[in-house]
Structures are given as structure tokens and as C-alpha cells.
Design an enzyme around this catalytic site. Structure first.
Site, PDB file in Angstrom:
ATOM      1  N   HIS A 182      -5.054   3.236 -10.290  1.00 18.27           N
ATOM      2  CA  HIS A 182      -5.647   3.089  -8.957  1.00 18.27           C
ATOM      3  C   HIS A 182      -6.754   4.134  -8.841  1.00 18.27           C
ATOM      4  O   HIS A 182      -7.017   4.883  -9.794  1.00 18.27           O
ATOM      5  CB  HIS A 182      -4.583   3.257  -7.868  1.00 18.27           C
ATOM      6  CG  HIS A 182      -3.734   4.484  -8.035  1.00 18.27           C
ATOM      7  ND1 HIS A 182      -4.245   5.761  -7.922  1.00 18.27           N
ATOM      8  CD2 HIS A 182      -2.420   4.637  -8.357  1.00 18.27           C
ATOM      9  CE1 HIS A 182      -3.291   6.639  -8.115  1.00 18.27           C
ATOM     10  NE2 HIS A 182      -2.169   5.992  -8.411  1.00 18.27           N
ATOM     11  N   HIS A 229      -6.145   7.755 -10.172  1.00 14.73           N
ATOM     12  CA  HIS A 229      -6.326   7.940 -11.617  1.00 14.73           C
ATOM     13  C   HIS A 229      -7.812   7.906 -11.981  1.00 14.73           C
ATOM     14  O   HIS A 229      -8.288   8.681 -12.801  1.00 14.73           O
ATOM     15  CB  HIS A 229      -5.671   6.799 -12.403  1.00 14.73           C
ATOM     16  CG  HIS A 229      -4.186   6.667 -12.222  1.00 14.73           C
ATOM     17  ND1 HIS A 229      -3.617   5.581 -11.625  1.00 14.73           N
ATOM     18  CD2 HIS A 229      -3.170   7.478 -12.598  1.00 14.73           C
ATOM     19  CE1 HIS A 229      -2.301   5.713 -11.630  1.00 14.73           C
ATOM     20  NE2 HIS A 229      -1.997   6.854 -12.218  1.00 14.73           N
ATOM     21  N   LYS A 246      -1.292  15.517  -6.494  1.00 16.34           N
ATOM     22  CA  LYS A 246      -0.189  14.735  -5.913  1.00 16.34           C
ATOM     23  C   LYS A 246       1.146  15.114  -6.554  1.00 16.34           C
ATOM     24  O   LYS A 246       2.160  15.178  -5.876  1.00 16.34           O
ATOM     25  CB  LYS A 246      -0.433  13.233  -6.107  1.00 16.34           C
ATOM     26  CG  LYS A 246       0.700  12.386  -5.556  1.00 16.34           C
ATOM     27  CD  LYS A 246       0.392  10.911  -5.663  1.00 16.34           C
ATOM     28  CE  LYS A 246       0.647  10.335  -7.038  1.00 16.34           C
ATOM     29  NZ  LYS A 246       2.055  10.132  -7.369  1.00 16.34           N
TER      30      LYS A 246
HETATM   31  P1  AMP Z   1       0.869   8.775 -13.410  1.00 13.86           P
HETATM   32  O1  AMP Z   1       0.238   7.556 -13.965  1.00 13.86           O
HETATM   33  O2  AMP Z   1       1.616   8.544 -12.129  1.00 13.86           O
HETATM   34  O3  AMP Z   1       1.667   9.541 -14.431  1.00 13.86           O
HETATM   35  O4  AMP Z   1      -0.325   9.741 -12.992  1.00 13.86           O
HETATM   36  C1  AMP Z   1      -1.282  10.156 -13.941  1.00 13.86           C
HETATM   37  C2  AMP Z   1      -2.117  11.257 -13.356  1.00 13.86           C
HETATM   38  O5  AMP Z   1      -2.800  10.788 -12.188  1.00 13.86           O
HETATM   39  C3  AMP Z   1      -1.269  12.471 -12.899  1.00 13.86           C
HETATM   40  O6  AMP Z   1      -1.953  13.666 -13.211  1.00 13.86           O
HETATM   41  C4  AMP Z   1      -1.164  12.252 -11.411  1.00 13.86           C
HETATM   42  O7  AMP Z   1      -0.950  13.448 -10.681  1.00 13.86           O
HETATM   43  C5  AMP Z   1      -2.536  11.656 -11.113  1.00 13.86           C
HETATM   44  N1  AMP Z   1      -2.505  10.920  -9.851  1.00 13.86           N
HETATM   45  C6  AMP Z   1      -1.622   9.965  -9.485  1.00 13.86           C
HETATM   46  N2  AMP Z   1      -1.870   9.548  -8.225  1.00 13.86           N
HETATM   47  C7  AMP Z   1      -2.939  10.264  -7.783  1.00 13.86           C
HETATM   48  C8  AMP Z   1      -3.661  10.304  -6.548  1.00 13.86           C
HETATM   49  N3  AMP Z   1      -3.336   9.552  -5.508  1.00 13.86           N
HETATM   50  N4  AMP Z   1      -4.702  11.168  -6.458  1.00 13.86           N
HETATM   51  C9  AMP Z   1      -5.044  11.963  -7.511  1.00 13.86           C
HETATM   52  N5  AMP Z   1      -4.396  11.976  -8.699  1.00 13.86           N
HETATM   53  C10 AMP Z   1      -3.351  11.135  -8.830  1.00 13.86           C
END
Ligand code: AMP
Length: 259
Positions: free
Chosen positions: A34, A37, A155
Site C-alpha cells: 500500500h 510501503h 508504524k
Molecule cells: P510489512 O509488509 O507489514 O512487514 O511492512 C513492511 C515495512 O513497511 C515495515 O517497515 C513497516 O513498518 C512499513 N509500513 C507498513 N505500514 C506502513 C505505513 N502505514 N506507513 C509507513 N510505513 C509502513
């Protein structure tokens, strides 16, 4: 844009860039991308010469009964979104999407990286073993990608402290940058898991952001009693029986120790 599934191939692609002294920016993700990311990938691409985004739903960071099986896997769509970043920034972008057996051929549980002072609280309590799984997979990815700078989202605040500890104690020569949380217009933090919410739950979920914003406003107004801040916030949350609160606290931002 290249989509790469094997560690050997990724290493050889990255080596070519390293020989040209290109700086590598790295964004580890679990996919179902999204704008949150994408903001990390955009910053990595803008500020470094090459951007590597990993997409891997890491089994070792999911506990029993968690959503590992149903976690959304949307590689094709993710690749389309990342291709737009490559076009926008005019920087080469590599997508690393390994299989589970590529990442964990046979030694899946043979190493545990533990930092209980940081992880025996908050998400570490609701999700036992989660941060150990994160520390393991991020260590592996750091060794595979060997980035100059790696980007994480605020986050997942507790996770950023775990990563910073990992890099510091294990001497990874990698700069960690933590970027702000991207939110929906009504304040809900963007998350791949928001897709699980029903329309009603989606509406109620904004209460979390409202409560955090109120705590911030009350601190700015001069409130200094942590218990008062938390009590006020919990009073709001209990009005919504649909919300089952795991934790809410005001703590030291470096150590997560209570204030
Ligand atoms: P994930 O795919 O959930 O493991 O997240 C991958 C990276 O994206 C991690 O460093 C998360 O902290 C970051 N991330 C996820 N959601 C957000 C968001 N809403 N804003 C900024 N970074 C995010």
C-alpha cells in the site's frame, strides 16, 4: 524492473551495482503493498542509486493460530505498483520474492536472536516469538542484500528498536532510517491487514488514531500524569466493545521502559 526469486541471482545482480560503487537502499516487506510501503520504496529509490524491495511472508514471525495462511499475497499487483516507482524515480528497482524453502531450506528454527528487554512487552506479549522471527529474517535479508541504507516504518515502532539493536550489536554496516506512518484520510494507519476489517470494524478502527492524537494533545496542554493520560484514553476505548485492547502505554521511546 527485475523480479528475482533466488538468493544467488539477487546477489549477482547486486554485485554488479556494487562494482560500480552504487548505493543500495533496501525495503523489507511482506507484500500486499500500500502507499505506506511505497513511500519507503520511493524514498529509498530517490536517496540511493538502486532500490531493492523484498516481498516475503515470513513464516517464523507468525505464531500458532495467527494469519500466516490467510495473509494477502498479491505479487503481480505489488510488482505493478513498484514498477511505477521505478518509472517515477528513474532508478533501477529489484524485487526479491523468495519462496519459503529458498529462505529456510532446512534450518528454519535453528537460530534464535533474543533481546528480551525490548521484546518481553507490548507486541512481544501478544505475539510470542514474533520479534525473534523478525530479527532472524531481517538478519538473513541484510546478509543477502548487503544494503547501505535500510528503510522501516514508524508504524511498527517496537520493530524499529529491535532492528536498530540488531544492527548495532551484530555490527551490520547498514544505516537504518525510520519513516513516518502513512495514514488513510480518516487517520487509520495504512496496513495490509486492514483488508480483514468489515465495514463496521473499519469505521471503529479510527478510534485508535483519535485516542493517540488525544494523548498527544493532552501532553501538549501540560498533562504530565501518565496514569491520567492512559485512564482518559481507556475510557474512550471501552465505549467500543468491539475493540479488544492489547496494550496502551506512554513509555520511554528508546527503551520502552515505563515512565
Ligand atoms: P510489512 O509488509 O507489514 O512487514 O511492512 C513492511 C515495512 O513497511 C515495515 O517497515 C513497516 O513498518 C512499513 N509500513 C507498513 N505500514 C506502513 C505505513 N502505514 N506507513 C509507513 N510505513 C509502513
Amino acid at each position: 524492473m527485475k523480479i528475482i526469486h533466488s538468493i544467488i541471482e539477487l546477489r549477482s545482480e547486486i554485485k554488479k551495482f556494487k562494482l560500480l560503487e552504487k548505493k543500495i537502499g533496501f525495503v523489507p516487506t511482506m507484500g500486499a503493498l500500500h502507499e505506506g510501503h511505497l513511500s519507503l520504496a520511493r524514498t529509498a529509490a530517490k536517496n540511493q542509486d538502486v532500490c531493492v524491495v523484498s516481498i516475503f511472508v515470513n513464516p517464523t514471525q507468525f505464531g500458532k493460530g495467527e494469519d500466516y495462511e490467510k495473509y494477502p499475497r498479491t505479487l503481480e499487483l505489488d510488482a505493478e505498483l513498484l514498477a511505477t516507482i521505478e518509472t517515477e524515480t528513474q532508478k533501477p528497482l529489484l524485487v526479491f520474492a523468495p519462496t519459503v524453502s529458498e529462505m529456510y531450506p532446512n534450518d528454519r528454527y535453528s537460530l534464535t536472536i533474543s533481546m528480551p528487554d525490548l521484546t518481553n512487552r507490548f507486541c512481544g506479549i501478544s505475539r510470542p516469538g514474533h520479534f525473534e522471527g523478525v530479527a532472524l529474517v531481517v538478519s538473513k535479508l541484510f546478509h543477502i542484500v548487503e544494503p547501505d541504507v535500510a528503510y522501516f516504518g514508524q508504524k511498527d515502532y517496537q520493530q524499529t528498536l529491535v532492528i536498530k539493536r540488531l544492527v548495532s550489536v551484530l555490527n551490520f554496516p547498514i544505516e537504518i532510517q525510520v519513516l513516518p506512518t502513512l495514514r488513510e484520510p480518516d487517520g487509520l494507519a495504512m496496513s495490509s491487514r486492514n483488508a480483514y476489517l468489515t465495514a463496521e470494524e473499519r469505521k471503529i478502527a479510527t478510534v485508535l488514531f483519535q485516542v493517540l492524537s488525544n494523548i498527544q494533545a493532552n501532553i501538549q496542554k501540560g498533562e504530565r500524569s501518565v496514569s491520567q493520560l492512559i485512564q482518559t484514553a481507556k475510557q474512550t476505548i471501552t465505549q467500543f466493545p468491539q475493540i479488544q485492547l492489547d496494550y496502551l502505554d506512554v513509555v520511554n521511546g528508546d527503551t520502552l521502559e515505563p515512565l
